[in-house]
Design an enzyme around this catalytic site. Structure first.
Site, PDB file in Angstrom:
ATOM      1  CG  ASN A  75      -1.831  -1.206   1.234  1.00 57.23           C
ATOM      2  OD1 ASN A  75      -2.575  -1.429   0.278  1.00 57.23           O
ATOM      3  ND2 ASN A  75      -1.774  -2.003   2.279  1.00 57.23           N
ATOM      4  CB  CYS A  76       4.181   1.803  -0.758  1.00 55.98           C
ATOM      5  SG  CYS A  76       5.539   2.980  -0.945  1.00 55.98           S
ATOM      6  N   GLY A  77       3.044   4.315  -2.388  1.00 56.46           N
ATOM      7  CA  GLY A  77       3.051   5.006  -3.666  1.00 56.46           C
ATOM      8  C   GLY A  77       3.982   4.342  -4.680  1.00 56.46           C
ATOM      9  CG  PHE A  78       7.915   4.192  -4.318  1.00 53.93           C
ATOM     10  CD1 PHE A  78       8.393   4.873  -5.427  1.00 53.93           C
ATOM     11  CD2 PHE A  78       8.019   4.791  -3.074  1.00 53.93           C
ATOM     12  CE1 PHE A  78       8.976   6.126  -5.304  1.00 53.93           C
ATOM     13  CE2 PHE A  78       8.603   6.045  -2.928  1.00 53.93           C
ATOM     14  CZ  PHE A  78       9.078   6.724  -4.053  1.00 53.93           C
ATOM     15  CB  THR A  79       2.499  -0.609  -4.410  1.00 49.59           C
ATOM     16  OG1 THR A  79       2.710  -0.395  -3.007  1.00 49.59           O
ATOM     17  CG2 THR A  79       1.997  -2.022  -4.631  1.00 49.59           C
TER      18      THR A  79
END
Length: 194
Positions: A75-79
């Site tokens: 659940n990360c912006g980099f996922t």
């Protein structure tokens, strides 16, 4: 007297020829020592696969390969980098690159249940490279793999830090989350290692 002489000769011979058991133990010890001397310290671990009870002996599975070790989160912006990591893996796996993904909740962006993490990786992004159980990657509780990476470079500052490890385990290069898997910077480094 002849029997006594024969007894002494046989006893002497028995003492100079190592037993089969002793030779087997010596061979086993040598094999273990050889594995430890050849296999880099970073791989001398067994790690459980994501959402599975199966453990992988990293030395047996990945010794001699160039590794890209990545701490991931669902659940990360980099996922979305999962997609580019999978493309990178497909492009270079036949040349000896293995990507090892370690989901981590150190930055509070991982699912609580491994089945949900597995869904993000395998279903949502089609990941086929090895993914392992949720792992501590920073601090005193960091997995020994990440302790070794920290000693050689630094601990990850965020999710999707990438560590390029040479096939002999001696060289480690660290790339931040912002370095895209298909970036010239990372691709150049990978090609030099293959």
């Amino acid at each position: 007297m002849l029997k006594y002489g024969l007894f002494l000769a046989l006893t002497s011979l028995a003492m100079t020829v190592p037993s089969v058991s002793a030779r087997a133990n010596d061979a086993t010890t040598a094999a273990v020592a050889d594995k430890d001397s050849v296999c880099p310290a970073i791989l001398q671990h067994k790690v459980r696969k994501l959402h599975s009870s199966e453990e992988i002996d990293l030395c047996e599975a990945y010794q001699g390969k160039t590794l890209l070790i990545v701490n991931t989160a669902s659940n990360c912006g980099f996922t979305p980098q999962f997609k580019a990591l999978e493309a990178l893996y497909q492009d270079y796996k036949d040349q000896g690159l293995v990507i090892l993904g370690f989901p981590s909740d150190n930055f509070f962006q991982e699912e609580d249940d491994e089945k949900d993490t597995a869904k993000v990786c395998f279903v949502n992004y089609g990941v086929t490279f090895p993914m392992f159980a949720t792992t501590e990657v920073r601090g005193d509780d960091a997995h020994p793999i990440f302790q070794e990476l920290e000693q050689k470079t630094a601990a990850p500052y965020w999710n999707f830090y990438k560590y390029l490890v040479s096939s002999d385990g001696q060289s480690v290069q660290r790339f931040s989350s912002k370095v895209e898997p298909q970036s010239d910077e990372l691709l150049t480094a990978i090609k030099k290692q293959l």
